[in-house]
Structures are given as structure tokens and as C-alpha cells.
Design a protein around this motif. Sequence first.
Motif, mmCIF file in Angstrom:
data_model
loop_
_atom_site.group_PDB
_atom_site.id
_atom_site.type_symbol
_atom_site.label_atom_id
_atom_site.label_comp_id
_atom_site.label_asym_id
_atom_site.label_seq_id
_atom_site.Cartn_x
_atom_site.Cartn_y
_atom_site.Cartn_z
ATOM 1 N N VAL A 7 0.835 -1.144 -0.232
ATOM 2 C CA VAL A 7 -0.046 0.121 -0.059
ATOM 3 C C VAL A 7 0.857 1.202 0.032
ATOM 4 O O VAL A 7 1.743 1.335 0.914
ATOM 5 N N VAL A 8 0.785 2.086 -0.865
ATOM 6 C CA VAL A 8 1.894 3.239 -1.181
ATOM 7 C C VAL A 8 0.633 4.464 -1.347
ATOM 8 O O VAL A 8 -0.389 4.295 -1.908
ATOM 9 N N VAL A 31 3.047 6.402 -13.483
ATOM 10 C CA VAL A 31 4.179 6.502 -12.886
ATOM 11 C C VAL A 31 3.875 7.212 -11.656
ATOM 12 O O VAL A 31 3.424 8.340 -11.631
ATOM 13 N N LEU A 32 4.189 6.727 -10.448
ATOM 14 C CA LEU A 32 4.112 7.249 -9.220
ATOM 15 C C LEU A 32 5.230 7.614 -8.663
ATOM 16 O O LEU A 32 6.104 6.536 -8.412
ATOM 17 N N ASN A 33 5.477 8.939 -7.851
ATOM 18 C CA ASN A 33 6.497 9.311 -7.127
ATOM 19 C C ASN A 33 6.172 9.149 -5.546
ATOM 20 O O ASN A 33 5.262 9.806 -5.126
ATOM 21 N N ILE A 34 6.679 8.134 -5.164
ATOM 22 C CA ILE A 34 6.492 7.513 -3.682
ATOM 23 C C ILE A 34 7.390 8.508 -2.826
ATOM 24 O O ILE A 34 7.336 8.263 -1.472
ATOM 25 N N GLY A 35 8.601 9.054 -3.492
ATOM 26 C CA GLY A 35 9.429 9.718 -2.311
ATOM 27 C C GLY A 35 9.129 11.094 -1.847
ATOM 28 O O GLY A 35 8.204 11.554 -2.656
ATOM 29 N N GLU A 36 9.431 11.358 -0.542
ATOM 30 C CA GLU A 36 8.786 12.586 -0.020
ATOM 31 C C GLU A 36 10.062 13.901 -0.569
ATOM 32 O O GLU A 36 9.702 14.647 -0.901
ATOM 33 N N ARG A 37 11.241 13.676 -0.177
ATOM 34 C CA ARG A 37 12.188 14.629 -0.341
ATOM 35 C C ARG A 37 12.909 14.251 -1.848
ATOM 36 O O ARG A 37 13.378 15.421 -2.380
ATOM 37 N N GLU A 38 12.854 13.273 -2.494
ATOM 38 C CA GLU A 38 13.641 13.206 -3.554
ATOM 39 C C GLU A 38 12.747 12.123 -4.429
ATOM 40 O O GLU A 38 11.929 11.258 -4.021
ATOM 41 N N GLU A 39 12.950 12.067 -5.726
ATOM 42 C CA GLU A 39 12.111 11.330 -6.389
ATOM 43 C C GLU A 39 12.319 9.662 -6.375
ATOM 44 O O GLU A 39 13.535 9.400 -6.280
ATOM 45 N N MET A 40 11.096 9.008 -6.028
ATOM 46 C CA MET A 40 11.381 7.611 -6.052
ATOM 47 C C MET A 40 10.185 7.125 -6.875
ATOM 48 O O MET A 40 9.161 7.221 -6.240
ATOM 49 N N LEU A 41 10.415 6.556 -7.999
ATOM 50 C CA LEU A 41 9.458 6.206 -8.955
ATOM 51 C C LEU A 41 9.128 4.682 -8.720
ATOM 52 O O LEU A 41 9.908 3.893 -8.749
ATOM 53 N N LEU A 42 7.831 4.734 -9.055
ATOM 54 C CA LEU A 42 7.211 3.380 -9.038
ATOM 55 C C LEU A 42 5.887 3.260 -10.134
ATOM 56 O O LEU A 42 5.190 4.188 -10.365
ATOM 57 N N ARG A 43 6.305 2.186 -10.969
ATOM 58 C CA ARG A 43 5.057 1.840 -12.057
ATOM 59 C C ARG A 43 3.614 1.451 -11.303
ATOM 60 O O ARG A 43 3.880 0.411 -10.775
#
Length: 134
Positions: A7-8, A31-43
Amino acid sequence: MSLAKAVVTGSVFRAPEKRFTQNNVPVSSFVLNIGEREEMLLRVVVKRQALDGVVSEISQNDRVLVEGRLQITTVKSDNGTERRIFEIDANTIELMGASAPISATAKTYDNEEITGFKQDDFANELIGEEEIPF
């Protein structure tokens, strides 16, 4: 390879794109960016028609909650190097921050019902190598 239920929440980095398999089954992905301070991408891959309404409402920079099965796909690039793509096969998507939350949950289908879809259909087009932080 399917790892676990995940769950993200995050911001939509790239708006949804819908395609159809050879058997005319709709497959959307974004594409979802799950990072708060830096980009952390998840499809996020959506293979269920029950989620089409929510996916059609999503646009870039929207905040969403996604529940589904976490998977890792390994893709070979043109130069022969392998890279990993992390993705979620979505079961539930909820648009957050709207005046009236929009959400949908899909029934679980057997993989046999979704035929003609290849794991790498979106691999080379959605996430560029420079966009993957890991």
C-alpha cells in the motif's frame, strides 16, 4: 516476480496511459512518485476494468493511494544491460485530496483471464533509465 502486498501513496509523476492487449483487454499504467524529499518512482499497472473510472480521473501531480501486489521486472536495454523496474499490479486506487474521494476496488482475476499481456509492454516507454533512482 511478485513479492508482497503493498500500500503506497504518492504523486502521479506521469499521467495514465491506456493500451489494449491482443484480446482487447484494457491495460492502463502510470508512474507514481512515492518519495517525499527526492524522486522515488514506481510504475502502477492496472489490468482491471473496475478501476477504469478512477484511472480516467487521475492526472499528473494528483495524490493517490494504491494497494496491490508489488512486483519486480527485469528489462534488458538496447546495449544489453539489465535494469530492474518496480511496479504494483493495482487492486485498489483512491484519489486523495479531492472534495469527494474517488476510489475503486477490483475483483481479483486469474492470470488466465488476462491473456496477451506481456510484462515488458510498457517497460521501455514509461520509465526512462535516468528516472529510476535505484
